[in-house]
Design a protein around this motif. Sequence first.
Motif, mmCIF file in Angstrom:
data_model
loop_
_atom_site.group_PDB
_atom_site.id
_atom_site.type_symbol
_atom_site.label_atom_id
_atom_site.label_comp_id
_atom_site.label_asym_id
_atom_site.label_seq_id
_atom_site.Cartn_x
_atom_site.Cartn_y
_atom_site.Cartn_z
ATOM 1 N N GLN A 1 35.077 40.375 39.997
ATOM 2 C CA GLN A 1 34.804 39.026 39.048
ATOM 3 C C GLN A 1 35.112 39.284 37.418
ATOM 4 O O GLN A 1 35.307 37.991 37.064
ATOM 5 N N HIS A 2 34.860 40.264 36.899
ATOM 6 C CA HIS A 2 35.263 40.391 35.527
ATOM 7 C C HIS A 2 36.709 40.618 35.274
ATOM 8 O O HIS A 2 36.792 40.965 34.094
ATOM 9 N N ASN B 1 41.050 35.417 41.027
ATOM 10 C CA ASN B 1 39.907 34.825 40.632
ATOM 11 C C ASN B 1 40.240 33.580 39.916
ATOM 12 O O ASN B 1 39.306 32.594 40.097
#
Length: 289
Positions: A62-63, A69
Motif C-alpha cells: 500500500q505504500h 494501487n
Amino acid sequence: MAHAPQITRQHSTRIGDSFAVRGIMDNWHLPDIKTFAFAQALKHRLRFEPYTHYRDLRDLVQHLDTYANSATQLETYRDLAKPTFWQSWGEYLAIPMFSSNPRKIIKRAKHPLGNLPLEILNHLTVYIHTIVAAGQFRANIYQTQALNAVMTLNDIQANTDRILNTPLPLAYTIAISQLTWVYILILPFQLYTTLGMVAIPGTLFAAYMILGFASIGREIENPFGHDVNDLPLDDFCAQLAVDIDIIAASAPRDADVFVKSERNQLMHPLSRSGYEEWSESSIEEIRGR
C-alpha cells in the motif's frame, strides 16, 4: 538474504486462505518484505487478480507508488461475482458454457493496471542501488548476488507468464473436441446391440469419463487457479512467509560462537574433542593423533 536484528515485537496474521503464521515484524529488512510481497503479487497476477485490496497483499504494497494501487482506488468493479450453484457445478464438470472468463476483470478495467510484481522488483532494485551507493555492500560479490537474486525473481515471473499465456494450439483443441463428441454420439449404437437399454446409463457414464479426459487439456493450460488440481500457490506463499520469518527471527550469526564451541567436534567421528583442545595442539600433535 540479510538477517534482521533480534525481534522485539510479534503479532499473528492470516496468510493466504488457510494458514496462520507469525506476521510482519517492524524490524524486518526491506528485501525480506519485498520478496514476500513479490510472491503474493505474482500469485494474484497469475490468477488474473490485478488489484491490491486483497487481504494478503494490501498491507505489503500500500505504500508503493504503483499502477495497481492507483487502479484499486479508482476502480469500482474489482472482483468477480460469486458463481451461482449451477455455475459452480458446471465449472466442476468442466462444461465450457459455464466457465467464466478469468480475464473479465482485466478487460473491464478503465485505468492502467500495470505489472505489480515487476514494479515491486523495480522498487527492490532501487533499494539495492541505495545501499550500494551508501557503501553498505563493501564487497562487490554482495552487489552481484543481490542483483542476481532480483534477476532470478524476474525470470520466475517471465516463465510463469509464458506458461499462463501460451495455450494449447487451437487446431489441437478443436480436433480433440470433435473426435471426442463424435465418439460419444456413436457409442450408444455400439453398445445397444450388446447391452440393450443398459446402454443409456453406460453411455452417460462413459461420456463423463471421456469428457473428463478431454478437459484435462484445458486444465493444464492454467495451473495457477483456485481448483483442487491447481498448484497450491497459497501454501507456497505461506511457507515462504514462515521461511522468511525464521531467517529474520535472529540476529546476525557470530562465527566464533559456533566454531569455538566445545560441542563442535572438529574431527568427528575420529575424535570427540572440542575446538579448544584442538586449538591448543600443534600441527605435529594433530597429525600424530
